[in-house]
Design a protein around this motif. Sequence first.
Motif, PDB file in Angstrom:
ATOM      1  N   GLY A  75      -1.489   0.708 -17.410  1.00  0.00           N
ATOM      2  CA  GLY A  75      -1.374  -0.426 -16.490  1.00  0.00           C
ATOM      3  C   GLY A  75      -1.053   0.022 -15.078  1.00  0.00           C
ATOM      4  N   VAL A  76      -0.199   1.035 -14.959  1.00  0.00           N
ATOM      5  CA  VAL A  76       0.109   1.587 -13.630  1.00  0.00           C
ATOM      6  C   VAL A  76      -1.157   2.144 -12.989  1.00  0.00           C
ATOM      7  N   LEU A  77      -1.907   2.916 -13.739  1.00  0.00           N
ATOM      8  CA  LEU A  77      -3.123   3.544 -13.206  1.00  0.00           C
ATOM      9  C   LEU A  77      -4.167   2.501 -12.827  1.00  0.00           C
ATOM     10  N   ASP A  78      -4.221   1.398 -13.574  1.00  0.00           N
ATOM     11  CA  ASP A  78      -5.167   0.333 -13.240  1.00  0.00           C
ATOM     12  C   ASP A  78      -4.826  -0.330 -11.906  1.00  0.00           C
ATOM     13  N   ALA A  79      -3.517  -0.391 -11.596  1.00  0.00           N
ATOM     14  CA  ALA A  79      -3.069  -1.191 -10.449  1.00  0.00           C
ATOM     15  C   ALA A  79      -2.769  -0.396  -9.195  1.00  0.00           C
ATOM     16  N   CYS A  80      -2.661   0.938  -9.314  1.00  0.00           N
ATOM     17  CA  CYS A  80      -2.126   1.704  -8.187  1.00  0.00           C
ATOM     18  C   CYS A  80      -3.202   2.336  -7.310  1.00  0.00           C
ATOM     19  N   GLY A  81      -4.450   1.946  -7.491  1.00  0.00           N
ATOM     20  CA  GLY A  81      -5.517   2.576  -6.722  1.00  0.00           C
ATOM     21  C   GLY A  81      -5.366   2.425  -5.224  1.00  0.00           C
ATOM     22  N   GLY A  82      -4.802   1.302  -4.774  1.00  0.00           N
ATOM     23  CA  GLY A  82      -4.650   1.088  -3.335  1.00  0.00           C
ATOM     24  C   GLY A  82      -3.309   1.512  -2.795  1.00  0.00           C
ATOM     25  N   VAL A  83      -2.487   2.159  -3.642  1.00  0.00           N
ATOM     26  CA  VAL A  83      -1.143   2.562  -3.225  1.00  0.00           C
ATOM     27  C   VAL A  83      -1.137   4.037  -2.879  1.00  0.00           C
ATOM     28  N   SER A  84      -0.614   4.365  -1.705  1.00  0.00           N
ATOM     29  CA  SER A  84      -0.507   5.754  -1.277  1.00  0.00           C
ATOM     30  C   SER A  84       0.963   6.092  -1.126  1.00  0.00           C
ATOM     31  N   SER A  85       1.541   6.708  -2.161  1.00  0.00           N
ATOM     32  CA  SER A  85       2.971   6.990  -2.221  1.00  0.00           C
ATOM     33  C   SER A  85       3.193   8.324  -2.908  1.00  0.00           C
ATOM     34  N   ASP A  86       3.839   9.239  -2.210  1.00  0.00           N
ATOM     35  CA  ASP A  86       4.087  10.556  -2.777  1.00  0.00           C
ATOM     36  C   ASP A  86       5.039  10.469  -3.964  1.00  0.00           C
ATOM     37  N   ARG A  87       6.030   9.597  -3.870  1.00  0.00           N
ATOM     38  CA  ARG A  87       6.969   9.457  -4.981  1.00  0.00           C
ATOM     39  C   ARG A  87       6.259   8.940  -6.233  1.00  0.00           C
ATOM     40  N   LEU A  88       5.312   8.022  -6.065  1.00  0.00           N
ATOM     41  CA  LEU A  88       4.563   7.533  -7.219  1.00  0.00           C
ATOM     42  C   LEU A  88       3.713   8.646  -7.815  1.00  0.00           C
ATOM     43  N   ARG A  89       3.091   9.452  -6.973  1.00  0.00           N
ATOM     44  CA  ARG A  89       2.297  10.577  -7.489  1.00  0.00           C
ATOM     45  C   ARG A  89       3.157  11.508  -8.338  1.00  0.00           C
ATOM     46  N   ARG A  90       4.370  11.778  -7.843  1.00  0.00           N
ATOM     47  CA  ARG A  90       5.250  12.682  -8.590  1.00  0.00           C
ATOM     48  C   ARG A  90       5.619  12.079  -9.938  1.00  0.00           C
ATOM     49  N   SER A 137       0.790  -1.236   0.000  1.00  0.00           N
ATOM     50  CA  SER A 137       0.000   0.000   0.000  1.00  0.00           C
ATOM     51  C   SER A 137       0.815   1.275   0.000  1.00  0.00           C
ATOM     52  N   GLY A 138       2.127   1.188   0.188  1.00  0.00           N
ATOM     53  CA  GLY A 138       2.951   2.382   0.149  1.00  0.00           C
ATOM     54  C   GLY A 138       3.305   2.916   1.522  1.00  0.00           C
ATOM     55  N   GLY A 139       4.170   3.930   1.511  1.00  0.00           N
ATOM     56  CA  GLY A 139       4.741   4.440   2.744  1.00  0.00           C
ATOM     57  C   GLY A 139       3.799   5.216   3.633  1.00  0.00           C
ATOM     58  N   ILE A 140       2.766   5.842   3.083  1.00  0.00           N
ATOM     59  CA  ILE A 140       1.891   6.692   3.895  1.00  0.00           C
ATOM     60  C   ILE A 140       1.086   5.872   4.906  1.00  0.00           C
ATOM     61  N   PRO A 141       0.348   4.835   4.498  1.00  0.00           N
ATOM     62  CA  PRO A 141      -0.345   4.016   5.502  1.00  0.00           C
ATOM     63  C   PRO A 141       0.616   3.238   6.392  1.00  0.00           C
ATOM     64  N   ALA A 142       1.758   2.815   5.848  1.00  0.00           N
ATOM     65  CA  ALA A 142       2.732   2.085   6.660  1.00  0.00           C
ATOM     66  C   ALA A 142       3.279   2.973   7.767  1.00  0.00           C
ATOM     67  N   LYS A 143       3.496   4.253   7.469  1.00  0.00           N
ATOM     68  CA  LYS A 143       4.016   5.168   8.483  1.00  0.00           C
ATOM     69  C   LYS A 143       3.030   5.350   9.626  1.00  0.00           C
ATOM     70  N   ALA A 144       1.741   5.407   9.315  1.00  0.00           N
ATOM     71  CA  ALA A 144       0.726   5.554  10.366  1.00  0.00           C
ATOM     72  C   ALA A 144       0.755   4.347  11.308  1.00  0.00           C
ATOM     73  N   ARG A 145       0.874   3.152  10.757  1.00  0.00           N
ATOM     74  CA  ARG A 145       0.945   1.948  11.599  1.00  0.00           C
ATOM     75  C   ARG A 145       2.225   1.927  12.423  1.00  0.00           C
ATOM     76  N   ALA A 146       3.318   2.357  11.809  1.00  0.00           N
ATOM     77  CA  ALA A 146       4.596   2.381  12.527  1.00  0.00           C
ATOM     78  C   ALA A 146       4.528   3.316  13.724  1.00  0.00           C
ATOM     79  N   GLN A 147       3.891   4.453  13.565  1.00  0.00           N
ATOM     80  CA  GLN A 147       3.785   5.408  14.663  1.00  0.00           C
ATOM     81  C   GLN A 147       2.953   4.836  15.808  1.00  0.00           C
ATOM     82  N   GLN A 148       1.891   4.111  15.490  1.00  0.00           N
ATOM     83  CA  GLN A 148       1.071   3.484  16.533  1.00  0.00           C
ATOM     84  C   GLN A 148       1.876   2.451  17.311  1.00  0.00           C
ATOM     85  N   LEU A 149       2.630   1.617  16.593  1.00  0.00           N
ATOM     86  CA  LEU A 149       3.440   0.595  17.251  1.00  0.00           C
ATOM     87  C   LEU A 149       4.539   1.239  18.091  1.00  0.00           C
ATOM     88  N   GLU A 150       5.136   2.274  17.577  1.00  0.00           N
ATOM     89  CA  GLU A 150       6.190   2.981  18.322  1.00  0.00           C
ATOM     90  C   GLU A 150       5.652   3.539  19.638  1.00  0.00           C
TER      91      GLU A 150
END
Length: 425
Positions: free
Chosen positions: A377-392, A145-158
């Motif tokens: 193909g990227v646009l078809d597959a990236c709907g669940g990915v939240s990544s600023d680098r991918l957006r750029r 899912s990318g770094g944005i949702p992963a960071k939120a989970r990491a902060q909770q665990l921390e």
Amino acid sequence: MADSGVSRLAGLRKAAGYTQVTFAAAFAREAARLCIDASVSVRQLRRWEGESPPPLPHPGQQAVLEAMFGLPLAEMGFDVPPHRRSTVERIGDDGEVKRRAFVTGSGAIAAATVLPEQRGPRLGASEVAALRTRLVDLYAVDHRSGGIPAKARAQQLEQQITRILSSSVYTSRIGRDLQTMLCEIACHRAWFGYDGGPLEEARAACMEAMTAAQLIDSPLLQVRALNTLSLLSVEAGRTWEAASAVESAYGLARRAGAGPTVHLVISLREASAATHAGDLPGARRALSRAVSYQGRAGTDTDVPRWARFAGPVEVDYATAAYYAREAQPARAVPFLRSAVAGLGGGYTRNTAWYRARLAQTLLDTSEVEEACHEMAGVLDACGGVSSDRLRRRLRSFGEAAVRLDAAPARDVIERIRETTRGESG
């Protein structure tokens, strides 16, 4: 000395969580802290634990052993002559054997084994294992899912681990495990920030991770943090800093005895730093090292989880970046195709990254229709990915396609606008 005495020292060592090898290393560290010229080899430790009677440690070794276990040498199973009775026995105010508060009694082991004067729930190995499972899950969230949702989970665990460290009762070994997890989470947050932003937070997390790794004496986690610092420095245009981070990482990896896979990761960071700095000969040398390390990676027996991603796919991707920087996009295309094809399942974010780079490179070679097919193909597959680098990367492709004003690109351009509309980058 009786056999029970021999087993006493081995029991103390095992209860403190040491193997014979790690005990010898811990002994050396404790001797250095005490400024005592003493050491013990694994062979000598085996004699202490296995012979009856065992050889008597010399005075320097005695002082270190008593500091480590908080017990007089005689209670470790040695026959100690009267003139070698230790000061540990004299600690107290009434002449009796009253050790300091950090020792819980004559049957207790080292002072450092249980943290003193703590109140709260007791934390055991099963709870630590559950926390580590959640830590490992962060890799899957990031890949999927990318770094944005992963960071939120990491902060909770921390936050949870920080509360546990402050309010629970645990052994020193478990405490170290928890502190190591906090260091790993800081490394994660640095990477997630590189992917999802903001970069200032990612850099702060990287510095936090390096400090934590130094405090727990983990050179490989320092290497991990330095690898991410190199990426962040390249992103910020600080290529000289990226190169310095790489050199420091190489030095730490050598001292830690790291295997080819860890060195492969560092060489990939070296190639990236050199490529972005325009040092193409340096980039070629780094890529040659990467190929060499990758060819030897099969001999690795203990690869840190954070380095397990590295392999032929990443070497191909770095080679493509080199050719793109050399203004030879046509030579980059086959390496990018190989990288995309080589990614396994579960790497949704990376697949989107790599395909977006392939689409951009195809556009640079004037293969507009094929480039738009890849981007679709990227646009078809990236709907669940939240990544600023991918957006750029999506926006960059869209801007380049607009300039071409080609009919096959118009639908893709509109889809990119819809996907990125209203998102900060």
